[in-house]
Design an enzyme around this catalytic site. Structure first.
Site, PDB file in Angstrom:
ATOM      1  N   ASP A  14      -3.905   6.560 -10.905  1.00 17.04           N
ATOM      2  CA  ASP A  14      -3.388   7.693 -10.147  1.00 17.04           C
ATOM      3  C   ASP A  14      -4.418   8.810 -10.207  1.00 17.04           C
ATOM      4  O   ASP A  14      -5.496   8.645 -10.784  1.00 17.04           O
ATOM      5  CB  ASP A  14      -2.028   8.152 -10.685  1.00 17.04           C
ATOM      6  CG  ASP A  14      -1.119   8.642  -9.560  1.00 17.04           C
ATOM      7  OD1 ASP A  14      -1.456   9.688  -8.953  1.00 17.04           O
ATOM      8  OD2 ASP A  14      -0.094   7.998  -9.286  1.00 17.04           O
ATOM      9  N   GLU A  20       2.241   8.705  -0.182  1.00 17.21           N
ATOM     10  CA  GLU A  20       1.849  10.107  -0.286  1.00 17.21           C
ATOM     11  C   GLU A  20       0.339  10.297  -0.084  1.00 17.21           C
ATOM     12  O   GLU A  20      -0.357  10.820  -0.945  1.00 17.21           O
ATOM     13  CB  GLU A  20       2.291  10.671  -1.640  1.00 17.21           C
ATOM     14  CG  GLU A  20       3.806  10.661  -1.816  1.00 17.21           C
ATOM     15  CD  GLU A  20       4.268  11.196  -3.154  1.00 17.21           C
ATOM     16  OE1 GLU A  20       5.348  11.817  -3.199  1.00 17.21           O
ATOM     17  OE2 GLU A  20       3.563  10.995  -4.160  1.00 17.21           O
ATOM     18  N   HIS A  36      -3.378   9.341  -4.271  1.00 18.31           N
ATOM     19  CA  HIS A  36      -3.271   9.172  -5.722  1.00 18.31           C
ATOM     20  C   HIS A  36      -4.522   8.500  -6.283  1.00 18.31           C
ATOM     21  O   HIS A  36      -4.440   7.627  -7.157  1.00 18.31           O
ATOM     22  CB  HIS A  36      -2.022   8.365  -6.073  1.00 18.31           C
ATOM     23  CG  HIS A  36      -0.742   9.081  -5.745  1.00 18.31           C
ATOM     24  ND1 HIS A  36      -0.253  10.118  -6.513  1.00 18.31           N
ATOM     25  CD2 HIS A  36       0.132   8.934  -4.717  1.00 18.31           C
ATOM     26  CE1 HIS A  36       0.889  10.559  -5.984  1.00 18.31           C
ATOM     27  NE2 HIS A  36       1.130   9.868  -4.884  1.00 18.31           N
TER      28      HIS A  36
END
Length: 456
Positions: free
Chosen positions: A130, A262, A201
């Site tokens: 991440d 995302e 990420h």
């Protein structure tokens, strides 16, 4: 039934028998299913497969009492005379463990594998990378761990607080470490599914190899959605093909996670689609969060994890994809467990033990005739605010026990669940050394007064 199998037919009024070991016979039946018969002659297990035998042995351990869950000491010698016929409702009964935000040493991951086995869960999804850290050793690209595996600081509490801990954090698993975890899990009939998150990420990778990113920057010390993402240059695609090749050499799982969530500016899905196709070329199945649907057309074998509610999963089923349900409103176990001011770092939607148990992984409106399959469900444990195994224990348990029963048992709910949990299962967790949240609220040492959260 998971915590204490039901229905249970007690022989001769529930008398006790001396425990003399067991004999297993393989028979036809549902995958993972078994029949356990205890009598004066011993214990007979009839199992569909090796996983069914493992499930039966966990039930036998439960019937022997909490003392059977201790590593040493006097072991129980009697067991109820009974017959148990049991099998799982879903084939995918999983837990996602985020080891990227806060690293968990290998010994703690092995411990969680054991805890999954105790609860008859059979999938461990490891979130290995991440913005805040890269945890997978890639021999071709050593800077991913030399640079990307540690950060200078960490946000303490919600990002709106502005507070930092004032110390670095890091760690990573060697490929041998991960092969050990895979083998340990395989012996317990648990599949370990790795995830390398792209194209968002990814700040830890960009910190190590800046040419991968749209913008530069170091390993992120904050939480939330990061605007810095991977670029879609062919060189970046090739880089990640090489990374996933090493990942698939270490992890034999049929399903390989590629994230896809995302990622501002990546709505066209170019990178996700390219890596998904590469995974398929290696004979595996891509697995992504429900934003991967933005990258359609995807390989038909892609598995979709529906986390933003159930709508993404319903869409994916209609497109012919297999689906795992993990909606944040129900099974994000880092979310707060009560509205009490003593709840440590209260974030997200209120998700009580009773809320988890009441959830049904099958959304209303499905006909059962969708071209895709609902494989099952998983609970997700994100670790932005869980910086140790003790904090993970607090967030996960006993809610994970409720989740385990939901994905194992029939859809009908048992009004006696909390009573059974308190009387039978919490003593097992005590014996295992799990630092769970008490039903009445956190112990004083489990609170974190003054650390801000952001409840919704």
């Amino acid at each position: 039934m998971n915590l204490l199998p039901r229905p249970v037919s007690y022989v001769d009024g529930g008398r006790l028998c001396e425990y003399k070991g067991w004999e297993t016979v393989l028979v036809d039946g549902p995958p993972g299913g078994y029949r356990l018969l205890s009598s004066d002659d011993g214990v007979l297990i009839e199992a569909h497969d090796a996983e069914g035998e493992m499930n039966a042995l966990q039930t036998l351990r439960q019937l022997l009492g909490a003392q059977a869950f201790r590593a040493a000491g006097d072991k129980p010698s009697v067991i109820p005379a009974c017959e148990v016929v049991d099998y799982p409702r879903f084939g995918w009964r999983g837990v996602m463990l985020d080891v990227a935000r806060h690293f968990l040493p290998k010994r703690e991951v092995l411990r969680y594998v054991e805890l999954l086995s105790v609860h008859k869960l059979n999938v461990l999804h490891l979130h290995l990378t991440d913005d805040q850290g890269w945890r997978f050793e890639v021999k071709r690209y050593p800077k991913l761990t030399e640079v990307g595996s540690w950060r200078e600081d960490s946000r303490f509490g919600d990002r709106r607080s502005g507070g930092l801990k004032g110390r670095p954090h890091g760690g990573f698993y060697t490929q041998d470490d991960l092969r050990e975890i895979v083998a340990y899990a395989r012996a317990r009939h648990i599949a370990v599914i790795p995830e390398i998150d792209i194209p968002g990420h990814s700040q830890s990778a960009i910190a190590a190899y800046p040419e991968l990113g749209v913008h530069g920057g170091g390993v992120w010390t904050d939480w939330g959605v990061n605007e810095r993402v991977l670029n879609t240059n062919e060189s970046t695609v090739d880089f990640y093909r090489n990374v996933f090749d090493e990942l698939m050499d270490v992890f034999p799982a049929e399903v390989i996670g590629l994230g896809g969530d995302e990622a501002p500016g990546h709505e066209d899905g170019v990178l996700v689609r390219a890596i998904a196709e590469h995974v398929v070329s290696r004979g595996r199945r891509p697995y992504g969060w429900d934003e991967v649907l933005d990258a359609r057309p995807l390989p038909a074998s892609t598995v979709v994890a529906s986390w933003r509610g159930v709508e993404g999963g319903i869409t994916a089923l209609g497109d012919g994809h297999d689906v795992v349900m993990c909606p944040e409103q129900h099974v994000y176990l880092d979310y707060r467990q009560s509205d009490s001011p003593g709840e440590p770092i209260p974030v997200g939607t209120l998700t009580t033990l009773e809320d988890v148990y009441a959830w049904d992984p099958v959304p209303g409106g499905l006909t059962g005739e969708e071209p895709g399959r609902l494989l099952g469900a998983q609970a997700n444990i994100w670790t932005e605010h869980l910086d140790s195994a003790r904090r993970v224990d607090y967030a996960a348990f006993p809610r994970l026990a409720a989740f385990a029963e939901v994905v194992w048992s029939p859809a009908e709910k048992d009004p006696g669940f909390v009573r059974r949990l308190e009387e039978h299962h919490l003593p097992r967790l005590d014996a295992l050394g799990v630092e769970y949240r008490p039903l009445t609220g956190p112990h004083p040492w489990q609170r974190l007064p003054g650390v801000p959260g952001f409840p919704r």
